[in-house]
Design a protein around this motif. Structure first.
Motif, short mmCIF file in Angstrom:
data_model
loop_
_atom_site.label_atom_id
_atom_site.label_comp_id
_atom_site.label_asym_id
_atom_site.label_seq_id
_atom_site.Cartn_x
_atom_site.Cartn_y
_atom_site.Cartn_z
N CYS A 110 16.74 27.76 -40.05
CA CYS A 110 16.25 29.14 -39.95
C CYS A 110 16.95 29.87 -38.81
CB CYS A 110 14.74 29.13 -39.73
SG CYS A 110 14.01 30.78 -39.53
N ARG A 111 17.44 31.09 -39.09
CA ARG A 111 18.19 31.84 -38.09
C ARG A 111 17.32 32.71 -37.20
NH1 ARG A 111 23.55 32.66 -38.93
NH2 ARG A 111 23.40 33.45 -36.79
N PHE A 112 16.01 32.76 -37.45
CA PHE A 112 15.14 33.58 -36.62
C PHE A 112 15.15 33.02 -35.20
CE2 PHE A 112 11.34 35.62 -35.04
CZ PHE A 112 11.27 36.80 -35.76
N PRO A 113 15.27 33.89 -34.18
CA PRO A 113 15.35 33.40 -32.80
C PRO A 113 14.20 32.47 -32.44
CG PRO A 113 15.87 35.74 -32.88
CD PRO A 113 15.41 35.36 -34.25
N GLY A 114 14.56 31.31 -31.90
CA GLY A 114 13.57 30.35 -31.44
C GLY A 114 13.02 29.44 -32.50
N CYS A 115 13.48 29.54 -33.76
CA CYS A 115 12.92 28.70 -34.82
C CYS A 115 13.82 27.50 -35.09
CB CYS A 115 12.70 29.53 -36.09
SG CYS A 115 11.90 28.57 -37.41
N GLY A 116 14.80 27.67 -35.98
CA GLY A 116 15.72 26.57 -36.25
C GLY A 116 15.19 25.51 -37.17
N LEU A 117 14.06 25.74 -37.89
CA LEU A 117 13.59 24.75 -38.85
C LEU A 117 14.69 24.45 -39.85
CD1 LEU A 117 9.91 25.75 -39.65
CD2 LEU A 117 10.71 23.80 -38.32
N ARG B 223 7.88 30.99 -43.05
CA ARG B 223 7.12 31.85 -42.14
C ARG B 223 7.91 33.10 -41.76
NH1 ARG B 223 5.35 35.27 -39.84
NH2 ARG B 223 4.26 35.38 -37.83
N HIS B 224 9.18 32.94 -41.40
CA HIS B 224 9.95 34.08 -40.93
C HIS B 224 10.53 34.91 -42.08
CE1 HIS B 224 10.13 31.65 -37.06
NE2 HIS B 224 9.41 32.73 -36.81
N HIS B 225 10.65 34.29 -43.26
CA HIS B 225 11.03 35.10 -44.43
C HIS B 225 9.92 36.11 -44.73
CE1 HIS B 225 13.02 34.99 -48.70
NE2 HIS B 225 13.30 36.09 -48.02
N ARG B 226 8.67 35.65 -44.59
CA ARG B 226 7.54 36.57 -44.77
C ARG B 226 7.53 37.64 -43.69
NH1 ARG B 226 2.57 36.71 -47.25
NH2 ARG B 226 1.00 37.89 -46.15
N ALA B 227 7.86 37.24 -42.44
CA ALA B 227 7.85 38.20 -41.34
C ALA B 227 8.84 39.32 -41.59
CB ALA B 227 8.18 37.48 -40.02
N VAL B 228 10.01 38.98 -42.15
CA VAL B 228 11.04 40.00 -42.39
C VAL B 228 10.64 40.92 -43.53
CG1 VAL B 228 13.41 40.31 -43.19
CG2 VAL B 228 12.91 38.64 -41.41
N HIS B 229 10.04 40.36 -44.58
CA HIS B 229 9.72 41.20 -45.75
C HIS B 229 8.40 41.95 -45.61
CE1 HIS B 229 12.74 40.64 -48.89
NE2 HIS B 229 12.92 39.41 -48.42
N GLU B 230 7.40 41.31 -45.00
CA GLU B 230 6.06 41.88 -45.06
C GLU B 230 5.45 42.23 -43.72
OE1 GLU B 230 4.22 39.14 -48.42
OE2 GLU B 230 6.21 38.63 -47.69
N ASN C 208 2.54 36.15 -30.98
CA ASN C 208 2.68 36.57 -32.37
C ASN C 208 3.73 37.68 -32.51
OD1 ASN C 208 2.22 36.65 -35.08
ND2 ASN C 208 0.33 37.82 -34.96
N THR C 209 4.93 37.36 -32.09
CA THR C 209 6.07 38.28 -32.22
C THR C 209 7.12 37.63 -33.11
OG1 THR C 209 7.00 37.37 -30.18
CG2 THR C 209 5.69 39.40 -30.00
N GLY C 210 6.65 37.04 -34.21
CA GLY C 210 7.54 36.34 -35.11
C GLY C 210 7.43 34.84 -35.00
N PHE C 211 6.71 34.34 -33.98
CA PHE C 211 6.54 32.90 -33.81
C PHE C 211 5.25 32.46 -34.51
CE2 PHE C 211 9.20 34.31 -30.36
CZ PHE C 211 10.20 33.36 -30.36
#
Length: 479
Positions: free
Chosen positions: A331-338, A366-373, A58-61
């Motif tokens: 998605c540009r978050f490392p390891g995602c790419g959706l 998912r990662h948009h929420r991680a960045v904002h919240e 749970n480090t952004g994944f």
């Protein structure tokens, strides 16, 4: 036929005695190393289960499987299977021990964990030890067919037993008693919960406007059953008021958030963010929603009256959105790419200045929420590269670092198992099958607790195994 056959028209080459002995040694080495790899896989699954339970991913994944895809290089399907098998083995110690000793291959264990439970584990372990991987797969498919039939029958029974009885009691009260399908019951529970909350908010607002509190009200607060009754009444009235119409899809799924302008520029600024129904949302949530949404600016006077309503615009114009999707490709978050995502403003548009491509990054929901919240941050360097940081400030690498591997990994693996006291040899994982023909239907009838009993079967012929036989080598129920 039970096993696929390959027929070759190439001439048969008879190896010499020395070559045959060498090939036999190679075969033994392959079998022994495979058993060692299965034992190592058991340890790997233990680590995955502990890592998954502890939330180390749970480090952004979004899941442990997604982390494995990024960190270890597994494809998504294989990663999900590893996590599934690891979780299953946590409740199946017999299968876990057999894999850890190299007695069962990972392929067999993966198949058996699809159907095994603590109650059926022992008999399925016997299947794994007695049969080949193909036998195991065929029996598991038959087992699952019986499970699906039993589940379908149970679902049909539940559906047939659905009922709702509404009748008037002697004192005029209406009594309701019923049985609902699980998914229908879940909808009803959610509706009652929402109705109770709406009634509570309405009562609270009335008390505040009247200058009283719950403690000042002479009547006792309603009990939970009374609240449920009031909630059901509100649900019924609301349904009749709207003509029992769920509404057009466009309106039904549109979410409107009213946000004070200072809040969009600074989450710590005074102001509020509320949904249409009055529910408050956090400033960070409103900023995330405003990143990629339609925007209507309204100006109010000090008394709250609307003075001016602007035209609806997009925070990211359509042409810029097309360029963003073409550049980021997911998605540009490392390891995602959706592939599909939302536009994120690295420097929020509310701070002023035009929205440009260099100020945008594509992120999945998912990662948009991680960045904002959730405290993750994005930086765009002068060379255009994006850098992501965890909430504690540590850099989240785009590509994981390589793991340290011993110079001779096979020797290290053998040594590790030797120190653990594992006795692995070329015949560790050999099944008890002697070439008999497998009767899957008979095997399922004998072993599955929900299988329908068939007519009595003739006894096995001499030399053939039976479900109840106990020998030095486990046998399948064959006929």
């Amino acid at each position: 036929m039970n096993t696929p056959s390959c027929v070759s028209i190439a001439p048969v080459i008879e190896p010499t005695a020395g070559v045959a002995a060498h090939l036999d040694r190679l075969g033994d080495e392959i079998a022994e190393l495979s058993a060692h790899l299965d034992a190592a896989t058991a340890h790997l699954l233990d680590l995955i289960r502990e890592f998954d339970t502890g939330g180390g991913w749970n480090t952004g994944f979004c899941s442990c499987a997604a982390w494995l895809t990024w960190r270890v290089g597994l494809d998504r399907g294989a990663a999900r299977e590893r996590v599934r098998v690891a979780r299953a083995l946590g409740t199946l110690p017999r299968l876990a021990q057999a894999l850890a000793r190299g007695e069962l291959s990972y392929s067999k264990v993966r198949a058996l964990t699809r159907v095994a439970t603590p109650d059926t584990e022992e008999r399925l372990f016997a299947v794994g030890r007695a049969g080949t991987a193909e036998h195991v797969e065929r029996i598991v498919r038959g087992w699952r067919r019986v499970d699906r039939l039993a589940e379908a029958k149970a679902t049909a029974r539940r559906h047939k037993s659905r009922a709702l009885h509404v009748y008037q009691d002697e004192d005029g009260m209406v009594v309701i008693r019923g049985r609902l399908a699980p998914e229908v019951g879940a909808v009803l529970i959610q509706a009652l919960t929402a109705a109770r909350e709406a009634l509570y908010q309405k009562a609270h607002a009335q008390n505040v406007s009247a200058g009283t509190s719950g403690a000042d009200v002479s009547t006792e607060p309603p009990t939970m059953p009374q609240q449920q009754a009031d909630a059901l009444a509100l649900v019924a009235e609301t349904a009749l008021h709207h003509g029992i119409d769920p509404g057009a899809p466009g309106e039904r799924y549109q979410v409107v958030v009213h946000v004070d302008a200072p809040v969009l520029a600074d989450a710590d600024a005074p102001g509020q963010s509320v949904l249409d129904d009055g529910t408050h949302v956090s400033a960070e949530t409103s900023q995330r929603l405003a990143c990629d949404a339609s925007r209507v600016a309204m100006r109010h006077d000090p008394d709250g009256r609307i003075l001016e309503v602007g035209a609806r615009t997009r925070t990211i114009p359509p042409a810029l959105r097309r360029a963003l999707h073409h550049r980021d490709r997911g998605c540009r978050f490392p390891g995602c790419g959706l592939r599909f995502g939302q536009g994120h403003h690295i420097r929020h548009w509310a701070h002023g200045g035009p929205t440009t491509l260099s100020n945008l990054a594509l992120l999945c929901r998912r990662h948009h929420r991680a960045v904002h919240e959730e405290g993750y941050t994005i930086e765009r360097h002068a060379d255009g590269e994006l850098k992501f940081r965890r909430p504690d400030g540590r850099l989240l690498p785009e590509v994981p670092s390589l793991a340290a591997v011993p110079r001779d990994p096979v020797h290290a693996l053998y040594t590790r198992h030797e120190t653990q006291g594992l006795e692995i040899h070329p015949r560790t994982a050999i099944p008890g099958w002697l070439g008999e023909r497998l009767n899957v239907g008979y095997a399922i009838d004998v072993m599955h607790p929900l299988a329908m009993p068939r007519l009595p079967q003739p006894p096995p012929e001499p030399g053939y195994g039976s479900a109840a036989s106990v020998t030095s080598r486990p046998r399948l129920p064959l006929r």
